[in-house]
Design an enzyme around this catalytic site. Structure first.
Site, PDB file in Angstrom:
ATOM      1  CE  LYS A  33      -3.882  -2.261   2.330  1.00 11.38           C
ATOM      2  NZ  LYS A  33      -4.788  -2.194   3.497  1.00 11.38           N
ATOM      3  CG  PHE A  72     -13.778   0.764   6.375  1.00 10.43           C
ATOM      4  CD1 PHE A  72     -13.231   0.282   5.192  1.00 10.43           C
ATOM      5  CD2 PHE A  72     -14.494  -0.112   7.181  1.00 10.43           C
ATOM      6  CE1 PHE A  72     -13.393  -1.043   4.806  1.00 10.43           C
ATOM      7  CE2 PHE A  72     -14.655  -1.444   6.811  1.00 10.43           C
ATOM      8  CZ  PHE A  72     -14.100  -1.905   5.615  1.00 10.43           C
ATOM      9  NE  ARG A  92      -6.146 -13.456   5.164  1.00 14.75           N
ATOM     10  CZ  ARG A  92      -6.409 -12.161   4.995  1.00 14.75           C
ATOM     11  NH1 ARG A  92      -6.065 -11.546   3.881  1.00 14.75           N
ATOM     12  NH2 ARG A  92      -7.024 -11.481   5.938  1.00 14.75           N
ATOM     13  CB  THR A 123      -6.708  -6.579   9.459  1.00 15.65           C
ATOM     14  OG1 THR A 123      -7.014  -7.705   8.631  1.00 15.65           O
ATOM     15  CG2 THR A 123      -7.088  -5.305   8.734  1.00 15.65           C
ATOM     16  NE  ARG A 148      -1.990  -6.085   7.078  1.00 12.78           N
ATOM     17  CZ  ARG A 148      -2.924  -6.887   6.604  1.00 12.78           C
ATOM     18  NH1 ARG A 148      -3.353  -7.926   7.307  1.00 12.78           N
ATOM     19  NH2 ARG A 148      -3.449  -6.647   5.422  1.00 12.78           N
ATOM     20  CG  ASN A 174      -3.516  -2.770   6.851  1.00 13.71           C
ATOM     21  OD1 ASN A 174      -3.350  -2.415   5.690  1.00 13.71           O
ATOM     22  ND2 ASN A 174      -4.530  -3.524   7.229  1.00 13.71           N
ATOM     23  CG  HIS A 182      -5.205  -6.316  -0.268  1.00 10.67           C
ATOM     24  ND1 HIS A 182      -6.437  -6.325   0.340  1.00 10.67           N
ATOM     25  CD2 HIS A 182      -5.285  -7.195  -1.308  1.00 10.67           C
ATOM     26  CE1 HIS A 182      -7.233  -7.167  -0.324  1.00 10.67           C
ATOM     27  NE2 HIS A 182      -6.554  -7.705  -1.326  1.00 10.67           N
TER      28      HIS A 182
END
Length: 147
Positions: A11, A59, A87, A93, A104, A114, A117
């Protein structure tokens, strides 16, 4: 074990922090190889389309604004149980709840920023990969072990 493909996005906060290489390295160290990769700036329409499943959530607007605030790195990762492994490497998350040593926990600021993705299921991975990468842009290859 099944060889899978999953979508991973670094991100805007991850790109801005200059940790693209560190993040890709973590995936590679855990057996996930990038078979497609692109640095891009998402348009509002692309972000809204990609996150359409969250459209009714409070959000959504902030998520779209954040995801279009700077460049992102889009990747297709391939490996055994790639979705679950990705993951696990990313962590929870919410970085406050993420395990030590996850992306993260180590790099994210908060639940919005965070850093990464990842697809949440094999089915969604197929949809997400095809959203950003036509099949012609994905290249399979074998890793050669270093001596």
């Amino acid at each position: 074990m099944a060889i899978e493909r999953t979508l991973s996005i670094i991100k805007p906060d991850g790109v801005e922090k200059g940790i693209i290489g560190k993040i890709i390295g973590r995936f590679e160290e855990k057996g996930l190889k990038p078979v497609a990769i692109r640095l891009t700036q998402l348009s509002k329409a692309e972000a809204e389309g990609f996150y359409a499943v969250h459209k009714a959530r409070p959000f959504f607007g902030d998520l779209v604004k954040f995801m279009t605030s700077g460049p992102v790195v889009l990747m297709v990762l391939e490996g055994e149980n790639a979705v679950a492994r990705n993951r696990e490497i990313m962590g929870a998350t919410d970085p406050k709840k993420a395990d030590a040593g996850t992306i993260r926990k180590d790099f994210a600021t908060d639940i919005e920023k965070n850093t990464v993705h990842g697809s949440d299921s094999v089915e969604n991975a197929k949809i997400e990969v095809s959203y950003f990468f036509p099949e012609v842009q994905v290249h399979a290859y074998e890793w050669k072990k270093l001596a």
